[in-house]
Design a protein around this motif. Structure first.
Motif, mmCIF file in Angstrom:
data_model
loop_
_atom_site.group_PDB
_atom_site.id
_atom_site.type_symbol
_atom_site.label_atom_id
_atom_site.label_comp_id
_atom_site.label_asym_id
_atom_site.label_seq_id
_atom_site.Cartn_x
_atom_site.Cartn_y
_atom_site.Cartn_z
ATOM 1 N N PHE A 24 0.829 -1.210 0.000
ATOM 2 C CA PHE A 24 0.000 0.000 0.000
ATOM 3 C C PHE A 24 0.863 1.261 0.000
ATOM 4 C CE2 PHE A 24 -2.483 3.347 2.150
ATOM 5 C CZ PHE A 24 -3.524 3.449 1.246
ATOM 6 N N THR A 27 1.528 2.887 -3.269
ATOM 7 C CA THR A 27 0.404 3.417 -4.037
ATOM 8 C C THR A 27 0.376 4.941 -4.144
ATOM 9 O OG1 THR A 27 -0.893 1.470 -3.403
ATOM 10 C CG2 THR A 27 -2.115 3.341 -4.285
ATOM 11 N N TYR A 48 -9.617 0.847 -7.498
ATOM 12 C CA TYR A 48 -10.405 -0.154 -6.784
ATOM 13 C C TYR A 48 -11.019 -1.183 -7.731
ATOM 14 C CZ TYR A 48 -9.932 1.509 -2.044
ATOM 15 O OH TYR A 48 -9.420 1.814 -0.804
ATOM 16 N N PRO A 93 -10.523 6.840 -0.439
ATOM 17 C CA PRO A 93 -9.646 7.015 -1.608
ATOM 18 C C PRO A 93 -9.865 8.321 -2.352
ATOM 19 C CG PRO A 93 -11.276 5.288 -1.995
ATOM 20 C CD PRO A 93 -11.345 5.617 -0.555
ATOM 21 N N TRP A 172 -10.344 5.411 6.771
ATOM 22 C CA TRP A 172 -9.769 4.061 6.719
ATOM 23 C C TRP A 172 -9.682 3.444 8.117
ATOM 24 C CZ3 TRP A 172 -6.310 6.188 2.441
ATOM 25 C CH2 TRP A 172 -6.679 5.642 1.206
ATOM 26 N N GLY A 226 -3.659 -0.918 -8.671
ATOM 27 C CA GLY A 226 -4.773 -1.191 -7.772
ATOM 28 C C GLY A 226 -4.798 -2.633 -7.288
ATOM 29 N N ILE A 230 -3.773 -2.216 -3.561
ATOM 30 C CA ILE A 230 -5.022 -2.195 -2.792
ATOM 31 C C ILE A 230 -5.565 -3.604 -2.594
ATOM 32 C CG2 ILE A 230 -7.433 -1.432 -2.827
ATOM 33 C CD1 ILE A 230 -6.473 1.109 -4.243
#
Length: 354
Positions: A24, A27, A48, A93, A172, A226, A230
């Motif tokens: 992560f 990202t 996503y 996000p 989150w 992603g 993710i």
């Protein structure tokens, strides 16, 4: 019945949490690059969707036998899943993507440490999960590093970008605590549904707002980021929740911003400032305090019946009519017992402390 398994209390929760953090953490800087030509809502949605579609393909390829080793979602799990998707898949996000447009990638990456703090605070204050002095000291060190990043010379000035990133972290943190409620079920299915639902919602919002799809080659890159950053990361995080509890998984997850900040410096050329270095040292000290914790005392296990993926270890001593593969999942009963060993607040150690 197979022989009990003996392993460190750190395994496999800690490696899973740290691996999730590393994936992560990559990202934000990669998203910062992609934001140059992609609408923030569209980017959040495609990230996503890439996670959801990639995990759906994996689930199809792994077959029924592998899926049988995991407990499946029930009707009672759906409200918690829906809340987790709304907070962690839709709101968070989008806040992060807009925050990245107003803040440097390295500062945003380090500010993502606030997710671990939000996760731990909610687990401690709302769900009464045990948090000791070492974890609290580590949390304060991480918070000090995050505040330092927002120092603007004349004082603390949380610009809009930093506030948006902080808002994403809180969302989150709420998501992580909701997800813990269903962490005994198949993590691939949970992450897949999060990705698909959140992806469709955010892509739909982007299109409604006048955004258009980027070129196919860019979509493919976004989907790959992603899937790993993710999708795979979330699967590892959910399994870590089973073994570590919410507060400690969030604490170990604090490694993610360091990975992101290093990549932002290497890929985007962000400056290595004294403020960034000191903030990193503070956050590193906090992470070390979390990693060096050892929680051990004599404790009681009350009678418990539930279903989840397991092997026949000291907490799973039950009979089967025939040979079974491990890990496997079925409804089983735990008899009352009392013993002492290092442990975390996992599925079997959610007891109170005086």
């Amino acid at each position: 019945m197979s022989e009990p398994h003996s392993h460190s209390h750190l395994w496999p929760g800690v490696p899973l949490a740290l691996g999730s953090a590393a994936l992560f953490g990559a990202t934000p800087p990669l998203s910062k690059l992609l934001l140059e030509g992609v609408n923030p809502f569209m980017l959040a949605g495609l990230l996503y969707l890439g996670a959801g579609l990639g995990l759906a393909l994996y689930r199809l390829l792994r077959g029924r036998q592998a899926a049988a080793g995991e407990a499946q979602l029930t009707a009672g799990d759906i409200p918690w899943l829906a809340l987790a998707i709304g907070m962690g898949g839709v709101i968070a996000p989008v806040l992060l993507m807009f925050g990245l447009t107003l803040n440097t990638a390295s500062s945003s990456a380090l500010l993502l440490n606030l997710e671990g703090l939000a996760t731990m605070a909610i687990a401690w204050l709302v769900y009464r999960e045990n948090v000791d002095r070492r974890l609290l000291l580590g949390a304060f060190a991480i918070l000090a590093g995050a505040v330092l990043l927002s120092w603007q010379g004349e004082g603390i000035a949380f610009n809009r970008g930093a506030l948006l990133v902080a808002g994403a972290c809180v969302a989150w943190g709420i998501d992580n605590n909701f997800t813990r409620r269903i962490s005994a079920t198949d993590p691939v299915v949970i992450a897949m549904l999060k990705g698909l639902v959140a992806g469709v919602v955010n892509v739909g919002l982007a299109l409604a707002g006048g955004a258009s799809f980027p070129p196919a080659s860019v979509v493919a890159v976004i989907a790959a980021v992603g899937f790993f950053g993710i999708g795979v990361s979330l699967v590892m995080f959910i399994v870590a929740l089973r073994h570590l509890g919410t507060a400690r998984t969030g604490a170990y997850y604090s490694l993610a911003p360091f990975i992101g900040a290093l990549l932002a410096i290497a890929i985007l050329g962000d400056a290595v400032t004294l403020k960034l270095a000191v903030a990193g040292l503070l956050m590193g000290a906090g992470l070390w305090l979390h990693l060096s914790e050892r929680h051990e005392h004599e404790h009681d296990h009350e009678e418990l019946e539930h279903e989840h993926s397991h092997v026949h270890d000291e907490h799973h001593q039950h009979q089967h009519d025939g040979p079974v593969s491990e890990p496997h999942s079925h409804w089983h009963r735990h008899a009352p017992m009392r013993h002492r060993h290092p442990h975390y607040p996992d599925l079997h150690h959610r007891h109170g402390h005086g």
